[in-house]
Enzyme design. Structure first.
Site, mmCIF file in Angstrom:
data_model
loop_
_atom_site.group_PDB
_atom_site.id
_atom_site.type_symbol
_atom_site.label_atom_id
_atom_site.label_comp_id
_atom_site.label_asym_id
_atom_site.label_seq_id
_atom_site.Cartn_x
_atom_site.Cartn_y
_atom_site.Cartn_z
ATOM 1 N N HIS A 25 0.830 -1.199 0.000
ATOM 2 C CA HIS A 25 0.000 0.000 0.000
ATOM 3 C C HIS A 25 0.869 1.256 0.000
ATOM 4 C CE1 HIS A 25 -2.816 -3.024 1.571
ATOM 5 N NE2 HIS A 25 -3.775 -2.238 1.121
ATOM 6 N N ASP A 61 -5.043 -6.210 -7.729
ATOM 7 C CA ASP A 61 -5.219 -5.542 -6.450
ATOM 8 C C ASP A 61 -5.481 -4.061 -6.761
ATOM 9 O OD1 ASP A 61 -5.363 -5.081 -3.741
ATOM 10 O OD2 ASP A 61 -3.394 -5.928 -3.269
#
Length: 537
Positions: free
Chosen positions: A193, A265
């Site tokens: 992230h 993702d």
């Protein structure tokens, strides 16, 4: 039309709340006007976060009405649907079953399938038809900041058996499952992230450790696989897995024989967004073999870039048509895909509290004697440490971790990583309570230490910032440690447990939710569960 085809391959993010003002993450969650426009134009899916279970039932019906056609509706509900949507079943993290698998593999595998069935039932009751789980990563790196307790195991065998059981359970309820994060995000100390992790293992090592859970999930018929934002030089020295044709078309499609949906993702994650930009990331992902683009930073920009890439020959129309066909097949296999206006007869939501309790009790560990209630007049502090006190859904006003020690006469102090630290590093020095806001300064109070520590996305660490071992030793040296409870990380518990004197009551639960708190504290004899609650203000 080509534009309709492109739109069908985009999955955007929305709040589960109905009103724009309720969005928790407006940077990523579209306004209702933007969302309605994109769905009316044909965007193919929505990922949801936030809202109560009752509200999300209304929200999913609303989204289907706006779309006017079958729609993929998904959520990251890796720990039961109640993890994200209050009112549904909140289960212990998957790694709890990985720990149980060492002692009783048969029971662990049976529970994993029940876990999947519970998740699938709850998801369907809310109008969701796609669960973004199981996590098939093998968490063999205790410092992993982002996978951690989300994994089903620390070794390939446990992870493979339990992830496959979860897949069977979810899909038996008419809901799609999704194995992630291919080809394996377990052995990294970096959070994708925030930055792009590197896994430098050989192909043989990947075959032995990282890939078995994905093979097992595919053999169990998993409907979808999600990519990982990772650099794996053994597979592709230039592009991360999400954008690599060698990984997606070569290894996953041809090598593992997977013919279901491949979804990226979230492309807003910094590992991709910070390097490739919105449009180029979407194009590269589809060129690599992905079928669906999840959470591009700007859906319109991503779709425009895809259209341009088709015109320039960088993308093949037949490949995108095949992706759209896979999406249609997946939708057709769910029980709630056919009504444009939303399924008229969603099943009632019936949270499986019996399963939630069984999982908490099966994964609970304790040692030492029963807790001793503070003597009359003895100063005592219930010291709670969590990552972020402003974002801790496991600590509502009525949380047992707050109320049970309070009922026993302890003064509660809640710390997070932004609070002043009371630890001195000198084992002979007193706990510096004067550094803690709102806490009186008694002489050598008894301390019940409750640690809510685990890896979480965006945190950047697995929770080892503070010297917990030194803290425990300091409190013990001064005779102040009245008890210890660790919620979340098995690695923290495993590190602290050997340091505890035999007279210290201690417990560990992989779960952090109120049910786990109540069971852990009850196992030590802390407090009374009767009459807990409080005024609203």
């Amino acid at each position: 039309m080509t534009s309709d085809l492109i739109r069908s391959l985009i999955v955007v993010r929305a709040s589960g709340h109905l009103a724009d003002g309720q969005r928790r993450y407006p940077r990523w969650e579209l306004t209702n006007a933007e969302l309605q426009r994109l769905l009316e134009e044909g965007v193919g899916g929505v990922i949801l976060l936030g809202g109560s279970a009752t509200e999300v039932r209304e929200r999913t019906a609303q989204l289907r009405r706006w779309a006017g056609k079958p729609l993929l509706l998904c959520a990251d509900v890796e720990e039961g649907v109640g993890q994200r949507f209050e009112g549904a079943t909140w289960l212990v993290p998957p790694l709890a079953l990985g720990q149980l698998h060492r002692r009783d593999p048969g029971r662990a595998t049976a529970l994993a399938e029940r876990y999947g069935r519970c998740t699938g039932r709850d998801a369907r009751a809310l109008g969701l038809n796609w669960v973004l789980g199981p996590v098939c990563d093998v968490n063999n790196n205790p410092a992993n900041p982002v996978i951690n307790v989300r994994a089903w195991g620390e070794g390939p065998d446990a992870a493979a058996e339990l992830a496959a059981g979860f897949c069977r359970g979810v899909q038996a309820e008419g809901v799609l499952a999704c194995a992630k994060h291919f080809p394996g995000h377990g052995d990294t100390a970096t959070d994708s992230h925030l930055e792009l992790p590197l896994i430098a293992h050989s192909r043989d090592r990947l075959e032995a450790v990282e890939l078995p859970p994905f093979r097992s999930a595919i053999a169990a018929g998993v409907a979808a696989v999600m990519t990982a934002h990772l650099m794996l030089p053994a597979l592709d020295a230039e592009l991360p897995a999400t954008l690599s044709r060698a990984v997606l078309s070569g290894l996953l499609r041809q090598g593992l024989g997977f013919d279901g949906l491949i979804v990226t993702d979230a492309l807003v994650m910094e590992a991709i967004a910070g390097r490739y930009g919105v449009g180029e990331a979407a194009v590269l992902a589809l060129a690599a073999g992905a079928d669906l683009v999840l959470m591009p930073g700007d859906a319109d920009l991503a779709m425009a870039a895809i259209a341009t890439a088709l015109e320039e020959g960088r993308l093949d129309l037949r490949s995108l048509e095949a992706s759209a066909a896979r999406r249609q097949r997946a939708l057709a296999s769910t029980e709630i895909a056919t009504s444009p206006a939303g399924p008229p007869n969603l099943p009632p939501l019936e949270p499986d509290q019996a399963l939630a309790l069984e999982l908490v009790q099966a994964s609970l560990e304790r040692q030492g004697p029963r807790w001793s209630r503070p003597r009359p007049g003895q100063a005592s502090v219930n010291l709670i440490r969590c990552d972020n006190a402003l974002s801790a859904p496991f600590l509502p006003l009525t949380a047992p971790a707050l109320n049970l020690p309070g009922a026993a006469g302890m003064q509660t102090c809640l710390l997070d990583r932004h609070s002043p630290s009371p630890w001195s590093g000198d084992p002979q020095a007193p706990l510096a309570l004067e550094r803690l806001p709102g806490v009186a300064q008694p002489d050598s109070p008894a301390v019940l230490l409750q640690l809510f520590v685990r890896g979480n996305p965006f945190r950047g660490s697995a929770g080892a910032e503070e010297p917990w071992a030194e803290v425990v030793q300091q409190l013990q040296t001064r005779g102040q440690l009245a008890g210890l409870v660790v919620y979340g990380s098995p690695y923290l518990w495993q590190g602290l447990r050997p340091l505890l004197a035999t007279q210290i009551p201690a417990a560990y639960s992989p779960g952090q939710m109120p049910l786990a708190q109540a069971e852990a504290l009850a196992s030590l004899g802390v407090g009374d569960t009767e009459g807990q609650g409080g005024f609203t203000d």
